[in-house]
Design a protein around this motif. Structure first.
Motif, PDB file in Angstrom:
ATOM      1  N   SER A 253       0.854  -1.194   0.000  1.00  0.00           N
ATOM      2  CA  SER A 253       0.000   0.000   0.000  1.00  0.00           C
ATOM      3  C   SER A 253       0.886   1.238   0.000  1.00  0.00           C
ATOM      4  O   SER A 253       1.316   1.702   1.051  1.00  0.00           O
ATOM      5  N   ILE A 254       1.145   1.763  -1.178  1.00  0.00           N
ATOM      6  CA  ILE A 254       2.014   2.931  -1.307  1.00  0.00           C
ATOM      7  C   ILE A 254       1.191   4.085  -1.867  1.00  0.00           C
ATOM      8  O   ILE A 254       0.613   3.983  -2.949  1.00  0.00           O
ATOM      9  N   GLU A 255       1.137   5.160  -1.108  1.00  0.00           N
ATOM     10  CA  GLU A 255       0.363   6.331  -1.522  1.00  0.00           C
ATOM     11  C   GLU A 255       1.018   7.010  -2.725  1.00  0.00           C
ATOM     12  O   GLU A 255       2.230   6.919  -2.918  1.00  0.00           O
ATOM     13  N   ASN A 256       0.214   7.718  -3.494  1.00  0.00           N
ATOM     14  CA  ASN A 256       0.722   8.466  -4.647  1.00  0.00           C
ATOM     15  C   ASN A 256       1.480   9.718  -4.233  1.00  0.00           C
ATOM     16  O   ASN A 256       2.247  10.262  -5.019  1.00  0.00           O
TER      17      ASN A 256
ATOM     18  N   TYR B  13       2.791  -0.557   4.241  1.00  0.00           N
ATOM     19  CA  TYR B  13       2.436   0.823   3.903  1.00  0.00           C
ATOM     20  C   TYR B  13       3.623   1.777   3.824  1.00  0.00           C
ATOM     21  O   TYR B  13       4.537   1.736   4.643  1.00  0.00           O
ATOM     22  N   ARG B  14       3.529   2.667   2.838  1.00  0.00           N
ATOM     23  CA  ARG B  14       4.403   3.843   2.763  1.00  0.00           C
ATOM     24  C   ARG B  14       3.548   5.011   2.315  1.00  0.00           C
ATOM     25  O   ARG B  14       2.830   4.920   1.325  1.00  0.00           O
ATOM     26  N   GLY B  15       3.615   6.075   3.089  1.00  0.00           N
ATOM     27  CA  GLY B  15       2.802   7.233   2.747  1.00  0.00           C
ATOM     28  C   GLY B  15       2.912   8.306   3.802  1.00  0.00           C
ATOM     29  O   GLY B  15       4.007   8.755   4.126  1.00  0.00           O
ATOM     30  N   SER B  16       1.791   8.680   4.342  1.00  0.00           N
ATOM     31  CA  SER B  16       1.715   9.803   5.270  1.00  0.00           C
ATOM     32  C   SER B  16       2.703   9.672   6.432  1.00  0.00           C
ATOM     33  O   SER B  16       2.704   8.665   7.138  1.00  0.00           O
ATOM     34  N   PRO B  17       3.527  10.706   6.656  1.00  0.00           N
ATOM     35  CA  PRO B  17       4.429  10.690   7.806  1.00  0.00           C
ATOM     36  C   PRO B  17       3.684  10.651   9.151  1.00  0.00           C
ATOM     37  O   PRO B  17       4.243  10.227  10.156  1.00  0.00           O
TER      38      PRO B  17
ATOM     39  N   ILE C  42       2.285  -2.810   8.640  1.00  0.00           N
ATOM     40  CA  ILE C  42       3.740  -2.886   8.529  1.00  0.00           C
ATOM     41  C   ILE C  42       4.186  -1.643   7.767  1.00  0.00           C
ATOM     42  O   ILE C  42       3.734  -1.400   6.642  1.00  0.00           O
ATOM     43  N   LEU C  43       5.024  -0.851   8.401  1.00  0.00           N
ATOM     44  CA  LEU C  43       5.475   0.403   7.800  1.00  0.00           C
ATOM     45  C   LEU C  43       6.804   0.179   7.077  1.00  0.00           C
ATOM     46  O   LEU C  43       7.809  -0.174   7.700  1.00  0.00           O
ATOM     47  N   ILE C  44       6.785   0.378   5.791  1.00  0.00           N
ATOM     48  CA  ILE C  44       7.970   0.146   4.964  1.00  0.00           C
ATOM     49  C   ILE C  44       9.164   0.944   5.476  1.00  0.00           C
ATOM     50  O   ILE C  44      10.292   0.441   5.514  1.00  0.00           O
ATOM     51  N   ASP C  45       8.917   2.168   5.906  1.00  0.00           N
ATOM     52  CA  ASP C  45      10.020   3.031   6.351  1.00  0.00           C
ATOM     53  C   ASP C  45      10.688   2.554   7.637  1.00  0.00           C
ATOM     54  O   ASP C  45      11.737   3.071   8.015  1.00  0.00           O
TER      55      ASP C  45
END
Length: 128
Positions: free
Chosen positions: A45-48, A71-75, A88-91
């Motif tokens: 799930s990666i935000e645009n 997920y990767r997206g909103s800080p 699970i946060l990719i970062d």
């Protein structure tokens, strides 16, 4: 894809086709699509865009279908999660390889994987 098998239905790294009937944008909320997505243990799930508080169906859809978002997206995502251990946060990982190893670990350890769904049993976290 290099470290773990990934089914990619999108244009990027495409290797899997959706049924013809649901390939158009009009069917992004189709029950048939939901059935397909719900079969996956994880959903990338990666935000645009990476913007505070910009969180789309890319996070919420897998959560609602019982698939753990990767997920990767909103800080500010941690402020919006139903529980700290629901996504699970990719970062949080140093590399794609490290992330893939963690996903493999979860696939091999059902009890650890199931912890990502505990919030469904006990309810949502409270805010301070």
């Amino acid at each position: 894809m290099k470290y773990i098998p990934v089914d990619s239905y999108g244009r990027c790294l495409h290797n899997k086709d959706l049924p013809h009937r649901i390939r158009k944008q009009d069917f992004m909320d189709d029950k048939e699509l939901y059935k397909i997505l719900a079969k996956y243990r994880f959903t990338i799930s990666i935000e645009n865009a990476i913007c505070d508080d910009y969180i789309t169906e890319k996070l919420w859809r897998p959560l609602s279908l019982g698939s753990v978002p990767v997920y990767r997206g909103s800080p500010s995502i941690r402020d919006w999660l139903p529980a700290n251990n629901s996504v699970i946060l990719i970062d949080d990982f140093k590399s794609a390889k490290e992330l893939a190893e963690y996903l493999q670990y979860l696939l091999q350890n059902e009890g650890e994987y199931e912890k990502y769904f505990e919030f469904r049993k006990v309810g949502l976290k409270t805010r301070d």
